[in-house]
Design a protein around this motif. Structure first.
Motif, short mmCIF file in Angstrom:
data_model
loop_
_atom_site.label_atom_id
_atom_site.label_comp_id
_atom_site.label_asym_id
_atom_site.label_seq_id
_atom_site.Cartn_x
_atom_site.Cartn_y
_atom_site.Cartn_z
N PRO A 51 8.37 129.39 -6.99
CA PRO A 51 7.32 129.10 -7.97
C PRO A 51 7.01 127.60 -8.06
O PRO A 51 5.86 127.21 -8.28
CB PRO A 51 7.92 129.61 -9.28
N ILE A 71 3.28 126.05 -6.74
CA ILE A 71 2.30 125.37 -7.59
C ILE A 71 1.62 124.25 -6.80
O ILE A 71 0.43 123.97 -6.99
CB ILE A 71 2.99 124.82 -8.86
N ASN A 107 -0.45 126.26 -3.59
CA ASN A 107 -1.62 127.06 -3.99
C ASN A 107 -1.72 127.09 -5.51
O ASN A 107 -1.44 128.11 -6.14
CB ASN A 107 -1.50 128.47 -3.42
N PRO A 108 -2.10 125.98 -6.13
CA PRO A 108 -2.10 125.92 -7.60
C PRO A 108 -3.00 126.95 -8.25
O PRO A 108 -2.66 127.53 -9.30
CB PRO A 108 -2.57 124.49 -7.91
N TRP A 109 -4.17 127.22 -7.67
CA TRP A 109 -5.11 128.17 -8.29
C TRP A 109 -4.56 129.58 -8.29
O TRP A 109 -4.90 130.39 -9.17
CB TRP A 109 -6.45 128.12 -7.57
N VAL A 137 -1.00 130.31 -8.05
CA VAL A 137 0.34 130.40 -8.61
C VAL A 137 0.40 130.01 -10.08
O VAL A 137 1.15 130.62 -10.85
CB VAL A 137 1.32 129.53 -7.78
N VAL A 138 -0.37 129.02 -10.50
CA VAL A 138 -0.30 128.57 -11.90
C VAL A 138 -0.57 129.71 -12.89
O VAL A 138 0.16 129.85 -13.88
CB VAL A 138 -1.25 127.37 -12.13
N PRO A 139 -1.60 130.55 -12.68
CA PRO A 139 -1.79 131.66 -13.63
C PRO A 139 -0.59 132.60 -13.70
O PRO A 139 -0.26 133.13 -14.78
CB PRO A 139 -3.03 132.39 -13.07
N VAL A 172 2.61 131.80 -13.16
CA VAL A 172 3.70 131.12 -13.87
C VAL A 172 3.40 131.05 -15.37
O VAL A 172 4.28 131.26 -16.21
CB VAL A 172 3.93 129.71 -13.29
N LEU A 173 2.16 130.77 -15.73
CA LEU A 173 1.79 130.70 -17.14
C LEU A 173 1.96 132.06 -17.83
O LEU A 173 2.43 132.13 -18.97
CB LEU A 173 0.35 130.19 -17.30
N THR A 216 -0.72 139.75 -13.12
CA THR A 216 -1.57 138.57 -12.89
C THR A 216 -1.70 138.27 -11.40
O THR A 216 -2.78 137.96 -10.90
CB THR A 216 -1.00 137.35 -13.62
N ALA A 243 6.17 133.45 -5.43
CA ALA A 243 6.33 132.92 -6.78
C ALA A 243 6.79 134.01 -7.74
O ALA A 243 7.68 133.80 -8.58
CB ALA A 243 5.02 132.31 -7.27
#
Length: 384
Positions: free
Chosen positions: A135, A139, A142-144, A146-148, A150-151, A171, A319
Motif C-alpha cells: 500500500p 500510493i 498509482n496514487p489515483w 491506490v489512495v481511494p 487506503v482511505l 473500492t 495494496a
C-alpha cells in the motif's frame, strides 16, 4: 433470517474478501498461471466449505475452516521453484501429509510446539513485510488507484474494523471497473467461468524444504494453534485429531487443483463462535455450517475474483492484499519481540525472512528458521 445463519454468511464474506487477493498473489508467485490460480481459489473454497460443514455438523460446534492466509503470504515471497507449478503442487501435497501426520503422531505436533513462538512469529513477520509495504509503494506508483482504497480502509478501520478490508476491496473493484470502462477493455466471458485445472504434481527437495516445511509451520503456528485457543475462549473444545484429519485430507484433495492449504480458522473463528452469532452456545454450530455453505457459493465466483486481479491497474490489488495483512503483521511482530531474552534470535529470523534470499534453491523462510535457531543456541549455550 436466523442469527447463526447470518453470522456464518458474514464470517465467510469477511474471510473471503479480506484475503483472496493474498491467495491469488501467492499462487501466482510460485508459478501458477492466472487460470491455475483461479482453480486454486476454487479448490480452496470447495474444500474449506465442505470441511466447515462436516466438522460443524458432526461435532455440533461452530468450527470454521479457512485457507492459510499466512501460507499464501509465504508463497508470495518464496517465488518460483525448480520445476515450477507442478513442484509447488507437490509441496502442497507434502504439507497435507504433514498435517495428517500431526493428527496421527502426537510427537510431530509437540515438535512444532517446541519451536520458540518468538522465532516462528518473527519468520512470519519477515514473510509479511514485503507484502505489507505494497500500500505504501502503491500510493507512489498509482496514487489515483491506490489512495481511494487506503482511505476507505482507514475510515472503516475506525468505524467498522471488521469490514475495513472487505470495503477496501469494494473500492478496489470500483477502481478496476472504472479503469476498464475508461480504456474500453472487453472482458472475455470465458474468464468468468469457474473451473478446476488439475496438474500432475512433482516432488523436489527444493520445494519440499523451501515451500512445504515453512508452509506447514506457519499454518500450524499461526492458524491451527490460535484457532484452538480462540474456540476454547468461547467454551468449545475442538477435537484436535479429527480437525487435523479433515483439514489434512482437504488440503490433499485440493492440492492437484492448486489449493495450497486449509486449516482451522483463527481470527474469523470468533465471528461464528461468539455470543453475537446466537445467545445459545448449543445453536452456534449452525453458524459453522452456514459458513461452509457460503464458501461453496463464493467459490462459484472464484473466476470473477481472479479476473478482477488479472485486469486491475498497477498496484491496486497488491495494496488490498497488504492492507489485509496489517493485523497479522502487527501481531507477529509483537509476539516476536515480546520476550527480551528471545529478542535477538527473533530479530535475526525476521531479517533473514524479510531479505527474500534463496540459497541452494531453498527459500528465505527456511533459512530464517535455521538462522534464528542457531543464534538462539549460540546465545544460550553454556548458560544456566
Amino acid at each position: 433470517m436466523s442469527r447463526p445463519i447470518l453470522a456464518g454468511i458474514v464470517t465467510a464474506l469477511v474471510g473471503f474478501t479480506s484475503s483472496f487477493a493474498v491467495v491469488l498473489t501467492g499462487l501466482g508467485a510460485v508459478g501458477a498461471t492466472p487460470a491455475q490460480a483461479a482453480s486454486g481459489l476454487l479448490a480452496l473454497s470447495i474444500t474449506m466449505g465442505a470441511a466447515c460443514i462436516v466438522l460443524a455438523v458432526r461435532y455440533r460446534m461452530p468450527i470454521t475452516v479457512a485457507w492459510s492466509t499466512p501460507g499464501a503470504a509465504l508463497l508470495a515471497t518464496t517465488g518460483a521453484v525448480d520445476d515450477g507449478w507442478p513442484a509447488a503442487t507437490g509441496a502442497f501435497l507434502i504439507t497435507a501429509a504433514l498435517i495428517l501426520l500431526t493428527a496421527m503422531v502426537p510427537r510431530l505436533g509437540a515438535l512444532i510446539a517446541a519451536i520458540p513462538p518468538s522465532i516462528a512469529q518473527a519468520m512470519l513477520a519477515g514473510v509479511l513485510l514485503p507484502l505489507c509495504l505494497a500500500p505504501v509503494t502503491g500510493i507512489v506508483t498509482n496514487p489515483w488507484g491506490v489512495v481511494p482504497v487506503v482511505l476507505t480502509w482507514l475510515v472503516f478501520a475506525r468505524l467498522a474494523p471488521r469490514w475495513a478490508v472487505p470495503l477496501a476491496f469494494v473500492t478496489a473493484t470500483i477502481v478496476v471497473v472504472t479503469d476498464l470502462v475508461r480504456r474500453g477493455t472487453e472482458v472475455d466471458p470465458a474468464l468468468l467461468l469457474p473451473r478446476l485445472e488439475f496438474v500432475a504434481p512433482t516432488f523436489t527437495i527444493g520445494a519440499a524444504v523451501g515451500i512445504a516445511l515453512p508452509l506447514f509451520i506457519v499454518t500450524m503456528a499461526s492458524q491451527n494453534v490460535p484457532g484452538i485457543a480462540i474456540m476454547r475462549s468461547f467454551g468449545y473444545e475442538v477435537p484436535w485429531r479429527p480437525s487435523m484429519l479433515v483439514t489434512g485430507l482437504g488440503t490433499a484433495l485440493g492440492a492437484p487443483a492448486g489449493g495450497h492449504a486449509i486449516n482451522l480458522a483463527a481470527i474469523s473463528a470468533a465471528l461464528a463462535a461468539a455470543p453475537d452469532a446466537d445467545p445459545d452456545p448449543r445453536r452456534r454450530w449452525v453458524a459453522g455450517a452456514s459458513t461452509g455453505a457460503s464458501y461453496l457459493v463464493l467459490g462459484a465466483f472464484s473466476a470473477l475474483f481472479a479476473a478482477l486481479v488479472l485486469l486491475a491497474p498497477a498496484a491496486v490489488i497488491p495494496a488490498v492484499a497488504g492492507l489485509a495483512l496489517f493485523a497479522a503483521f502487527g501481531s507477529a511482530v509483537q509476539q516476536a519481540i515480546d520476550d527480551p531474552g528471545e529478542r535477538m534470535p527473533a530479530v535475526v529470523t525476521f531479517l533473514v525472512a524479510a531479505s527474500g534470499i534463496a540459497v541452494l534453491g531453498v527459500s528465505a523462510a527456511f533459512w530464517a528458521l535455521v538462522a534464528g535457531l542457531v543464534v538462539r543456541l549460540a546465545l544460550r549455550v553454556g548458560r544456566r
